[in-house]
Motif scaffolding. Sequence first.
Motif, PDB file in Angstrom:
ATOM      1  N   UNK A  97      58.730  63.346  18.373  1.00 60.06           N
ATOM      2  CA  UNK A  97      59.582  63.608  19.529  1.00 60.06           C
ATOM      3  C   UNK A  97      59.367  62.469  20.520  1.00 60.06           C
ATOM      4  N   UNK A  98      60.395  61.711  20.800  1.00 58.23           N
ATOM      5  CA  UNK A  98      60.335  60.612  21.767  1.00 58.23           C
ATOM      6  C   UNK A  98      61.034  61.099  23.031  1.00 58.23           C
ATOM      7  N   UNK A  99      60.258  61.676  23.933  1.00 55.15           N
ATOM      8  CA  UNK A  99      60.824  62.263  25.144  1.00 55.15           C
ATOM      9  C   UNK A  99      61.455  61.219  26.054  1.00 55.15           C
TER      10      UNK A  99
ATOM     11  N   UNK B 112      48.687  77.855  13.436  1.00 55.11           N
ATOM     12  CA  UNK B 112      49.087  77.305  14.737  1.00 55.11           C
ATOM     13  C   UNK B 112      50.513  76.753  14.752  1.00 55.11           C
ATOM     14  N   UNK B 113      51.286  77.018  13.691  1.00 56.35           N
ATOM     15  CA  UNK B 113      52.634  76.437  13.571  1.00 56.35           C
ATOM     16  C   UNK B 113      53.502  76.746  14.804  1.00 56.35           C
ATOM     17  N   UNK B 114      53.591  77.988  15.209  1.00 56.01           N
ATOM     18  CA  UNK B 114      54.439  78.356  16.351  1.00 56.01           C
ATOM     19  C   UNK B 114      53.944  77.676  17.629  1.00 56.01           C
ATOM     20  N   UNK B 115      52.649  77.680  17.830  1.00 55.50           N
ATOM     21  CA  UNK B 115      52.082  77.072  19.032  1.00 55.50           C
ATOM     22  C   UNK B 115      52.362  75.579  19.080  1.00 55.50           C
TER      23      UNK B 115
ATOM     24  N   UNK C  86      55.421  65.613  31.093  1.00 54.77           N
ATOM     25  CA  UNK C  86      55.590  64.166  31.189  1.00 54.77           C
ATOM     26  C   UNK C  86      55.005  63.373  30.034  1.00 54.77           C
ATOM     27  N   UNK C  87      54.574  64.060  28.978  1.00 59.28           N
ATOM     28  CA  UNK C  87      54.109  63.341  27.787  1.00 59.28           C
ATOM     29  C   UNK C  87      55.288  62.538  27.261  1.00 59.28           C
ATOM     30  N   UNK C  88      55.062  61.301  26.890  1.00 59.59           N
ATOM     31  CA  UNK C  88      56.169  60.429  26.476  1.00 59.59           C
ATOM     32  C   UNK C  88      56.529  60.565  25.008  1.00 59.59           C
ATOM     33  N   UNK C  89      55.534  60.914  24.185  1.00 53.39           N
ATOM     34  CA  UNK C  89      55.776  60.983  22.746  1.00 53.39           C
ATOM     35  C   UNK C  89      54.857  62.040  22.139  1.00 53.39           C
TER      36      UNK C  89
ATOM     37  N   UNK D 126      53.663  74.170  22.514  1.00 47.10           N
ATOM     38  CA  UNK D 126      53.101  72.897  22.993  1.00 47.10           C
ATOM     39  C   UNK D 126      54.192  71.843  23.161  1.00 47.10           C
ATOM     40  N   UNK D 127      55.167  71.839  22.268  1.00 47.92           N
ATOM     41  CA  UNK D 127      56.263  70.879  22.372  1.00 47.92           C
ATOM     42  C   UNK D 127      56.953  71.017  23.730  1.00 47.92           C
ATOM     43  N   UNK D 128      57.266  72.226  24.109  1.00 50.25           N
ATOM     44  CA  UNK D 128      57.914  72.477  25.397  1.00 50.25           C
ATOM     45  C   UNK D 128      56.993  72.094  26.553  1.00 50.25           C
ATOM     46  N   UNK D 129      55.733  72.489  26.452  1.00 50.77           N
ATOM     47  CA  UNK D 129      54.771  72.199  27.529  1.00 50.77           C
ATOM     48  C   UNK D 129      54.571  70.695  27.706  1.00 50.77           C
TER      49      UNK D 129
END
Length: 76
Positions: free
Chosen positions: A42-44, A9-12, A25-28, A17-20
Amino acid sequence: MIEIVLPSSRKTDCIIKNTAYSRAGVREYWIVDPAKACTTVYDYDKDAAPTIIPFDQPVQCGIFPDLSITVSDYLK
C-alpha cells in the motif's frame, strides 16, 4: 511498515492496522503473506490501489528508491 501475516492476525493486519497506519501518516505498508506467497504494498503517498507482488519478484520500496527486496531470497 512491514507486517508478516499469521492466520490468527489476518483481520488485524489486513484491515485494522492498514486503516490505522493510513490515518497515522505511514507512507507505505507491506503485508507479507506466506499463505498466499505474495506481498501486498500500500503506497499511501500515491493514494492508489495496492500492488500485489509474488514472493519471487522484487518489491521496490517507494520510500527508499535504492531498496528492493525479493522475499523468496529470505525464505531459503
